[in-house]
Design an enzyme around this catalytic site. Sequence first.
Site, PDB file in Angstrom:
ATOM      1  CB  CYS A 107       4.430   1.733  -2.813  1.00 39.02           C
ATOM      2  SG  CYS A 107       3.465   1.051  -4.173  1.00 39.02           S
ATOM      3  CD  GLU A 116      -4.074   2.282  -5.191  1.00 41.93           C
ATOM      4  OE1 GLU A 116      -3.565   1.640  -4.243  1.00 41.93           O
ATOM      5  OE2 GLU A 116      -5.189   2.012  -5.668  1.00 41.93           O
TER       6      GLU A 116
END
Length: 478
Positions: A255, A221
Amino acid sequence: MTLADTPLIPADFVDCHHTQREAYLQNPVPSYRERLADLASLARMIKENKDAIVEAINRDYGNRSEFETLFAEVFVVLEGIKATAKQLKKWMKPQRRHIDVLMYPGASNTLIPQPLGVVGVIVPWNFPVNLTFCPLTAIFAAGNRAMVKMSENSQHLAGLLMRISPRYFPETKLKFFDDAGGRGPTFSSIAFDHLLFTGSGTTGRAVMANAARNLTPVTLELGGKAPAIVAPDFSIKTAAERIMWVKMFNAGQICTNVDYVFLPEQSVNEFVTHCKRLFAERFPDINANDYTSIIDQRSYDRLQHTLDDARSKGATLVNLAEGQTPDKALRKFAPHIVLNLNEDMLASQREIFGPILPVRTYRDKTEVAKYINAHDRPLAIYPFTRDKDLQNFYISHVMSGGVSVNEALLHVAQHDLPFGGVGPSGMGHYHGREGFNTFSKLRPVFRQGPWSAIQLLFQPPYKGKALKAMNLLIRMKG
């Protein structure tokens, strides 16, 4: 790096992996009730230590908004555990799969989800509880054991979790490690049955290389430059409200945050005006607890360098906290909008990961799609438009890890949607059923019936009836 360069794995890593592996072999498929108990223990661990968790994260940041921690680290995690527990029995059921009854009369095909074994989790600092316990929810639901390495920037939280975890789980089920001495490369070199890493693309490549030595499957991720696209039909005021909420949350250190925004050329001034008003209303004192600090001095300096670089190359910087003096000792960083952007600027090249919002203007949708597609695939895109056809244009013409339409970030909070990137923004998924599947071996099982029709064909020499039967079957498949 060659096999000879493989770092020496610390003894505590090796010992834990060995004991968890042995425990897995003793009980390779925990029951539904055992898994529910593990999920309940995860929830109790969060609830019973909520205040200590908030305080530890606040100390790691210097100042972390209490509300942001309660929402993103506590509420979202507990909601995810509850949603998983509700669906778990259905996910665990073997799936019947189609079988050709002519070729295999009386036989059956089944897909059985089974635990992989020992899963490694490498956690970043920005949402350290969320990005620990959301994966653990899927890992335990799938029946696995876990070793978790926290970030070097989460020392207080890591210490807390290391102290309290044994009250809820034996070390054969779950063990936390801090990152004193930069032990990440050695952790990713362990022969896990699966490894989940959340962090930067640069580190993700190194993690994947280490895991490849053991052929350990990885879920990465990562991040990237996720754009928001405001269409001419959408209210600039509403878009500014929603984008600013996300951009200021955790001081932009997310993010999946809006990295930059596309605006119609005629809307820039209005957007900037709304952003200045919104920040003044929501954060009248930038040094108050509601506005989170930048995590460390290196990150603070990187953000300042990004602004200085943009200014030196012709950008116009709009300080949204004009008139306020951020506390540099607490690493409070004033949010800025960057106008007149060009590709030579660091703000165009690097993920921002902070409260800086570059603005790009555009004239038509194809211009937007062409620009995004010329760069690394982002972790998310955020189209703001009421036009369903335009929504579908961006969804179909711009590939990304996920999408929130007329909002930003909130697709990550949907527990029945998988979360994950694509290409440079990551690989693999977790959350929901896809998370359960990621940490399971979906094991195909064929069971032969009382007699084997196929054996009538598999008797060399292949001529006569066997050959005629095969040609007949081929014609039937046409």
